[in-house]
Design a protein around this motif. Structure first.
Motif, short mmCIF file in Angstrom:
data_model
loop_
_atom_site.label_atom_id
_atom_site.label_comp_id
_atom_site.label_asym_id
_atom_site.label_seq_id
_atom_site.Cartn_x
_atom_site.Cartn_y
_atom_site.Cartn_z
N THR A 139 0.82 -1.23 0.00
CA THR A 139 0.00 0.00 0.00
C THR A 139 0.84 1.27 0.00
O THR A 139 0.36 2.34 -0.39
CB THR A 139 -0.93 0.01 1.22
N TYR A 140 2.10 1.20 0.46
CA TYR A 140 3.01 2.34 0.46
C TYR A 140 4.40 1.86 0.04
O TYR A 140 4.79 0.73 0.33
CB TYR A 140 3.10 2.98 1.85
N THR A 141 5.16 2.76 -0.59
CA THR A 141 6.50 2.36 -1.03
C THR A 141 7.42 2.08 0.15
O THR A 141 8.35 1.28 0.04
CB THR A 141 7.13 3.44 -1.92
N LYS A 142 7.18 2.70 1.30
CA LYS A 142 8.03 2.50 2.47
C LYS A 142 7.93 1.06 3.01
O LYS A 142 8.81 0.59 3.74
CB LYS A 142 7.66 3.49 3.58
N ALA A 143 6.85 0.36 2.63
CA ALA A 143 6.67 -1.01 3.10
C ALA A 143 7.67 -1.98 2.46
O ALA A 143 7.84 -3.11 2.93
CB ALA A 143 5.25 -1.48 2.81
N LEU A 144 8.33 -1.53 1.38
CA LEU A 144 9.40 -2.34 0.78
C LEU A 144 10.68 -2.07 1.56
O LEU A 144 11.25 -0.98 1.47
CB LEU A 144 9.58 -1.99 -0.70
N LYS A 145 11.14 -3.04 2.35
CA LYS A 145 12.19 -2.79 3.33
C LYS A 145 13.55 -3.39 2.97
O LYS A 145 14.57 -2.93 3.47
CB LYS A 145 11.76 -3.32 4.69
N ALA A 146 13.56 -4.43 2.14
CA ALA A 146 14.82 -5.15 1.90
C ALA A 146 14.91 -5.60 0.46
O ALA A 146 14.16 -6.48 0.04
CB ALA A 146 14.93 -6.33 2.85
N PHE A 147 15.82 -5.01 -0.30
CA PHE A 147 15.95 -5.36 -1.72
C PHE A 147 17.36 -5.06 -2.20
O PHE A 147 18.12 -4.33 -1.55
CB PHE A 147 14.93 -4.59 -2.57
N LYS A 148 17.69 -5.63 -3.35
CA LYS A 148 18.99 -5.35 -3.97
C LYS A 148 18.92 -5.69 -5.44
O LYS A 148 18.33 -6.72 -5.82
CB LYS A 148 20.09 -6.18 -3.31
N ILE A 149 19.49 -4.83 -6.28
CA ILE A 149 19.63 -5.14 -7.71
C ILE A 149 20.85 -6.04 -7.86
O ILE A 149 21.93 -5.76 -7.31
CB ILE A 149 19.76 -3.86 -8.54
N THR A 150 20.69 -7.12 -8.60
CA THR A 150 21.75 -8.13 -8.67
C THR A 150 22.51 -8.17 -9.99
O THR A 150 23.73 -8.39 -10.00
CB THR A 150 21.16 -9.52 -8.40
N GLN A 151 21.83 -7.99 -11.12
CA GLN A 151 22.53 -8.14 -12.39
C GLN A 151 21.67 -7.60 -13.53
O GLN A 151 20.50 -7.28 -13.35
CB GLN A 151 22.86 -9.60 -12.66
N GLN A 152 22.28 -7.52 -14.70
CA GLN A 152 21.56 -7.21 -15.93
C GLN A 152 21.92 -8.23 -16.99
O GLN A 152 22.98 -8.86 -16.93
CB GLN A 152 21.90 -5.80 -16.42
N SER A 153 21.03 -8.40 -17.95
CA SER A 153 21.26 -9.32 -19.05
C SER A 153 20.41 -8.86 -20.22
O SER A 153 19.72 -7.84 -20.15
CB SER A 153 20.91 -10.76 -18.65
N GLY A 154 20.43 -9.62 -21.30
CA GLY A 154 19.61 -9.31 -22.46
C GLY A 154 18.39 -10.21 -22.51
O GLY A 154 18.43 -11.36 -22.05
N ALA A 155 17.29 -9.70 -23.06
CA ALA A 155 16.07 -10.50 -23.21
C ALA A 155 15.29 -9.97 -24.40
O ALA A 155 15.09 -8.76 -24.54
CB ALA A 155 15.22 -10.44 -21.95
N TYR A 156 14.85 -10.88 -25.27
CA TYR A 156 14.04 -10.46 -26.41
C TYR A 156 12.63 -10.11 -25.97
O TYR A 156 12.07 -10.76 -25.07
CB TYR A 156 13.98 -11.58 -27.46
N TRP A 157 12.05 -9.11 -26.59
CA TRP A 157 10.66 -8.75 -26.34
C TRP A 157 9.76 -9.95 -26.67
O TRP A 157 9.88 -10.55 -27.74
CB TRP A 157 10.29 -7.53 -27.18
N LYS A 158 8.95 -10.35 -25.72
CA LYS A 158 8.05 -11.50 -25.81
C LYS A 158 8.81 -12.82 -25.98
O LYS A 158 8.24 -13.83 -26.38
CB LYS A 158 7.05 -11.33 -26.95
N GLY A 159 10.13 -12.81 -25.66
CA GLY A 159 10.92 -14.03 -25.77
C GLY A 159 11.16 -14.50 -27.19
O GLY A 159 11.61 -15.62 -27.41
N ASP A 160 10.90 -13.62 -28.16
CA ASP A 160 11.03 -13.98 -29.57
C ASP A 160 12.33 -13.40 -30.13
O ASP A 160 12.54 -12.18 -30.12
CB ASP A 160 9.82 -13.41 -30.35
#
Length: 588
Positions: A139-160
């Motif tokens: 219900t509020y953004t403050k309720a998200l308490k624990a997170f981390k960005i881990t990596q990036q990669s490539g992905a085709y739109w719609k997996g195609d």
């Protein structure tokens, strides 16, 4: 935990759904952070997953660095501190298209076009960010308490692969910082156990840009692979299996008959021979059908248990390739069992017991899933119901707990999947049992019953390791490269303290090899401490024999144990006997 649903109501989230809601909300907050930092970013899909969340984003020509991922994470933290309320609203299809046009969200517009004409579409908004989504969310953004960005990669739109390559940004999120910290420690341990890293250190296998997805086994890796195969053959001989080998390339007509040409064509490699279309086999089963049909069969012969260590090829996207875990060529430890309907429960039980024995041998716990009919399937409703009930009956009679995985069966039949748990708690799907009424029908396979009438056999497809290459990768990470003696590529390393004991060391080495023990003599002019560290920490040799003047005089060996680091002195004969027994009996 309070959540907001897409109709605007706020309610208590069921405990089992909390993590999914947290991660889904994290994906939206990450997208808002990206939009603030990269105003021209265009968003595709951003779901929660079993292990975290991600968002596929079109960033144009912008390439992200690790520092950029850190900036996005800091912006997410800022959004959480702003404690923005998260609200939902519903629009008609036309209203939704108008909103997305105004916001220049081309991928969302394309997604709307894929929805039914009468679709009512829900949206979620926090601050200036609006996303099309079914929810629910925090219900509020403050309720998200624990997170981390881990990596990036490539992905085709719609997996195609014919569509544009987008940037996939992955993250993890948990209910508490303690849970996040525990997961990060697990990831750190997993990185230490990475089979690609250990495989290089131990010289087990290699990859090459000349063959992406086609692993090369080096001599030491092939020793481990062959040890697994020897174990597989010993078990299957005991269980009454015969072993066959079928061709790697077969005519298109065979794959049309089996159904693979229509249902699996995109994953197959093809070629032309004598102006006819041929395919490199992605599976062994059609060849197994030809073996069965090569001569008439009586009911007295059934069940026929037919094993094959077949090399198969499947096309995987380059971005999905990963060491030995996701490859384009692998050895499948297949078996096909031909039987009567009455034999279904007993044969299923026999396979379950075999798989259970193997996994316990390696120290794995596991859980079981029953996967039912998928949308893209072949065969009648009656056959599918009978096949599914046959698997269910066998599991129930064995008292095995199992989850039902709706719609995840093979296109030709339902299946039982075995998900094993490794030493750090990760799960891997390996063994599978698939019950098939369709292939015997397609190939018009028959046996003669007790009344001299032709009948259609039922077929089981099953694997234990799944892929020997992938199973080896799992074992490398499960043991962190510290294989038990019977699997270790080098079982013993002989380490003379100096040149003065080299003659005795050579005698010990010859005694080891004569007994069939995989042994290496390290006669390099290096300090003994260096030799021990290299053998124990890099090569992960189970036993190191440190030989000095006393050992030479007493005709003994001082045995350093890899796992305990402790040393014990014993007679050469006693050590040879001990190691031979551990190898022969496959002791862990």
């Amino acid at each position: 935990m309070k959540v907001i649903y897409n109709d605007g109501t706020v309610g208590e989230c069921p405990k089992e759904e909390e993590l999914h809601v947290i991660r889904h909300t994290a994906a939206h907050i990450m997208a808002q952070a990206i939009k603030r930092l990269y105003p021209n970013a265009d968003f595709a899909y951003g779901p929660a997953t079993e292990h975290g969340f991600y968002y596929d984003v079109d960033l144009g020509d912008t390439k992200l660095s690790d520092e950029d991922l850190g900036r996005i994470e800091k912006e997410m933290q800022k959004i959480c501190k702003e404690n923005l309320p998260i609200k939902s609203f519903i629009l008609s299809r036309e209203e939704a298209k108008k909103l997305m046009e105004e916001r220049q969200e081309k991928y969302k517009l394309e997604h709307i076009d894929d929805l039914p004409e009468d679709a009512v579409i829900s949206f979620y908004q926090q601050g200036e960010y609006i996303d099309m989504c079914v929810g629910p969310h925090l219900t509020y953004t403050k309720a998200l308490k624990a997170f981390k960005i881990t990596q990036q990669s490539g992905a085709y739109w719609k997996g195609d692969k014919n569509n544009k390559m987008l940037t996939r940004i992955n993250g993890i999120a948990f209910a508490s910082k303690d849970d996040l910290e525990a997961h990060l420690k697990l990831m750190e341990e997993a990185a230490k156990r990475d089979h690609r890293k250990i495989g290089r250190e131990m010289e087990l296998f290699m990859t090459s840009d000349y063959g992406p997805g086609f692993p090369f086994f080096l001599d030491r890796g092939l020793i481990v692979k062959n040890a697994l195969i020897d174990y597989w053959r010993e078990l299957h001989r005991r269980e009454g299996y015969i072993e066959v080998s079928t061709p790697m390339i077969l005519d298109r007509e065979l794959w049309e008959t089996s159904g693979h040409w229509d249902h699996y064509r995109d994953n197959m490699y093809t070629t032309k021979i004598d102006d006819n279309d041929f395919a490199i086999k992605p599976m062994n089963c059609p060849g197994g059908m030809l073996v069965y049909k090569s001569r008439p069969h009586s009911y007295r012969e059934l069940p026929i248990r037919c094993g094959e260590l077949g090399v198969v090829h499947r096309h995987e996207l380059k971005g999905a390739l990963h060491g030995l875990f996701r490859v384009r060529c692998f050895t499948q430890d297949d078996a096909h069992i031909f039987m009567t309907k009455e034999q279904i429960p007993s044969e299923i039980k026999g396979v379950v017991r075999l798989i259970d024995e193997v996994y316990k041998k390696f120290g794995f716990k596991y859980h079981v899933e029953l996967s039912t009919r998928p949308e893209d399937s072949m065969g009648s409703d009656e056959d599918w119901e009978e096949a599914t009930n046959g698997l269910r009956q066998a599991l129930d009679e064995m008292g095995l707990e199992y989850a039902v995985n709706e719609g995840d069966g093979a296109f030709y039949g339902p299946k039982i999947d075995f998900h094993l748990e490794d030493s750090i708690g990760r799960t891997w799907q390996c063994g599978t049992i698939q019950l098939d009424f369709q292939l015997p029908q397609n190939f018009q396979a028959e046996y003669i019953d007790e009344n001299s009438q032709p009948q259609r056999p039922i077929m089981i497809h099953r694997v234990v390791f799944g892929s020997i290459e992938r199973f080896l990768g799992i074992l490398i990470e499960h043991y962190a490269g510290k294989f038990p003696v019977w699997l270790a590529p080098v079982q013993v390393k002989v380490l003379p303290v100096s040149d003065k004991t080299l003659e005795y060391a050579t005698e010990v080495y010859k005694a080891m090899t004569a007994a069939g023990i995989r042994c290496v003599l390290d006669d390099r002019n290096e300090k003994i401490g260096y030799k021990i560290r290299e053998a124990q920490q890099v090569e992960r040799v189970p036993y190191m024999l440190v030989l000095g003047a006393r050992e030479a005089a007493d005709h003994t060996v001082t045995v350093r144990n890899r796992d305990t680091g402790e040393s014990e002195t014993m007679s050469l004969e006693a050590f040879v006997e001990k190691t031979v027994r551990e190898n022969k009996e496959r002791i862990f």
